[in-house]
Every structure is written in C-alpha cells, then in structure tokens.
Scaffold this active site. Structure first.
Site, mmCIF file in Angstrom:
data_model
loop_
_atom_site.group_PDB
_atom_site.id
_atom_site.type_symbol
_atom_site.label_atom_id
_atom_site.label_comp_id
_atom_site.label_asym_id
_atom_site.label_seq_id
_atom_site.Cartn_x
_atom_site.Cartn_y
_atom_site.Cartn_z
ATOM 1 N N ASP A 208 -5.925 -5.317 11.107
ATOM 2 C CA ASP A 208 -6.127 -6.768 11.201
ATOM 3 C C ASP A 208 -5.425 -7.493 10.063
ATOM 4 O OD1 ASP A 208 -7.960 -5.511 9.453
ATOM 5 O OD2 ASP A 208 -9.474 -7.081 9.718
ATOM 6 N N TYR B 24 0.844 -1.207 0.000
ATOM 7 C CA TYR B 24 0.000 0.000 0.000
ATOM 8 C C TYR B 24 0.880 1.258 0.000
ATOM 9 C CZ TYR B 24 -4.731 -1.863 0.967
ATOM 10 O OH TYR B 24 -5.956 -2.468 0.888
#
Length: 248
Positions: free
Chosen positions: A103, A94
C-alpha cells in the site's frame, strides 16, 4: 493491448479493514467497498466484460487466493502487485523491499503522478503512513497509529476515560472527556502532518502534499492548501501499473 479499454479492468485493494474496488475507468473517483470475495464478484459478474483484475493486499493472502481462483474460473487475467526496488522513476530506500507494505509503495507510485515537485504522501487509515520522495528518491517514512487505533488504545488502557465514535473535522479543544479524547487524538494526527511538513522543508523548499486514506477527512479543516492534493492512493498506484502494462 489492442481492443482493451479501461472499463474491462478492475482494481482491488485489500486493506487492513476493508476491501475496495474500482474499474480502471473510475480510478479517480471514490472506490466501492465490500466485505468479501463473493460480494466483489457479484459486481464483476454484473459487468460481463472484465478481462483483467489488478490486486494489492496488505493482510489477507487467503482472500487473494480465493479471488485468484474465481478469476481463473472466469478466464479473467489475475495480476497481483508487490513492492519493488524501483518503478516509474521512484527508487525505494528499503534494502529489503518485501518488508514495505505494498500500500505504501503504490501510494508513492500514484502520488508521483500528481506531484510537480518533491512530495510526501500521507495515507490516513487504520495506520497513518508517511513517505518522503525527493528527486525520485524515497528518503524513508513513518508508520503511526491512526486516529481510531489511538483513541481505542487510550480508552482500553485507562479508567474513567471515555470516547465517542465521532471523528473531528474541525480543529479545537474538548469540554468533556469524550471531546477531549477526540480532540487530543486529532491534535496528535495533525502533529504528524506538521512534522512531515517540517521534515520535507529541511530537504526541499518547494514540495507537494498528497493525502489519502479512509480517514483523510480529519484534515478537512486545512481547506486544501495550494500544494495539497487529495487522492485514492492505492487505487491510483494500481491504475498507473495497469495503464502502463495494458494500454501503452
């Protein structure tokens, strides 16, 4: 850290539907679940020796703040974990890592410790998340509606289609509408798994599958292939951070 042992550290995962917690010493076991901060601290106070709390949350910052305050009142060191660009040899794909739910990041961190090869980690809960890692590089992932979200959306969007609360653990077809819905959603979830196997196979011949999440029982019919490992993903990712920061 001198004189600190794993029974003094508690791990807390605030997920989409439940709050789960575990002592660091029990991070490989099924975590406990509770509804709110007060219930969590009933357990913490019963231990009388908790010195550190490691937490990850995908939804409820108000509860995170409440837990932080309650830690301060007890002189418990509060540590909240967030998604990072790189840690433990895993590089996040990302550009803006804050857009990735913690998570998923912790699932990769926990899974990397169990995998011998390239791997994908599949967390089967309210949502199904899949992330692919080859040679320490996160390639990217998928987010898919979970079994129950899929089933509930189908029932809410159609007339004369009904469902029951059963989650199949054997793979097959239905012979009434309720069973057809359950079997169809089960097939869709299985399709995500098969697509993930197909994708990582195109990148790497040898790979591991790390499977976790509250609804991982939908894959019970696979009878755990040699390259599949079950995990309590977020807990084990938190555990890896806690051990590296406190015990080494």
């Amino acid at each position: 850290m001198k004189n600190l042992n794993e029974s003094q550290v508690i791990l807390v995962d605030i997920g989409n539907t439940r709050v789960k917690y575990s002592l660091l010493s029990h991070a490989e076991e099924e975590p406990n679940a509770c509804e709110d901060a007060r219930s969590l601290f009933n357990f913490i106070d019963s231990q009388k020796k908790i010195s550190h709390l490691y937490i990850a949350s995908v939804r409820n910052q108000e509860m995170v703040g409440e837990i932080s305050t309650m830690c301060n009142e007890r002189n418990i060191i509060f540590v909240e974990k967030h998604t990072e660009k790189e840690a433990f040899g895993i590089k996040n794909s990302y550009d803006n890592v804050q857009k990735m739910g913690v998570d998923r990041w912790l699932a990769m961190i926990g899974a990397a410790e169990k995998a011998k090869n390239a791997f994908f980690v599949m967390d089967v809960g309210t949502a199904i998340t899949v992330d692919f890692v080859v040679s320490g590089q996160h390639l990217g992932g998928w987010i898919v509606p979970g079994f129950q979200v899929m089933r509930n959306a189908l029932v809410a969007s159609t007339q004369k289609v009904y469902a029951n609360d059963e989650i199949p653990t054997t793979f097959g077809v239905g012979n009434d509408t309720e069973d057809c819905v359950a079997s169809g959603c089960h097939a869709a979830v299985y399709g995500v798994y098969l697509s993930a196997v197909d994708y990582i196979s195109s990148k790497q011949t040898d790979f591991d599958v790390i499977l976790g999440g509250g609804d991982k029982k939908v894959f019970a019919f696979l009878k755990s292939a040699d390259n599949m490992r079950l995990a309590h993903l977020v807990m084990q990712g938190l555990a890896r951070y806690a051990r590296s920061e406190l015990l080494q």
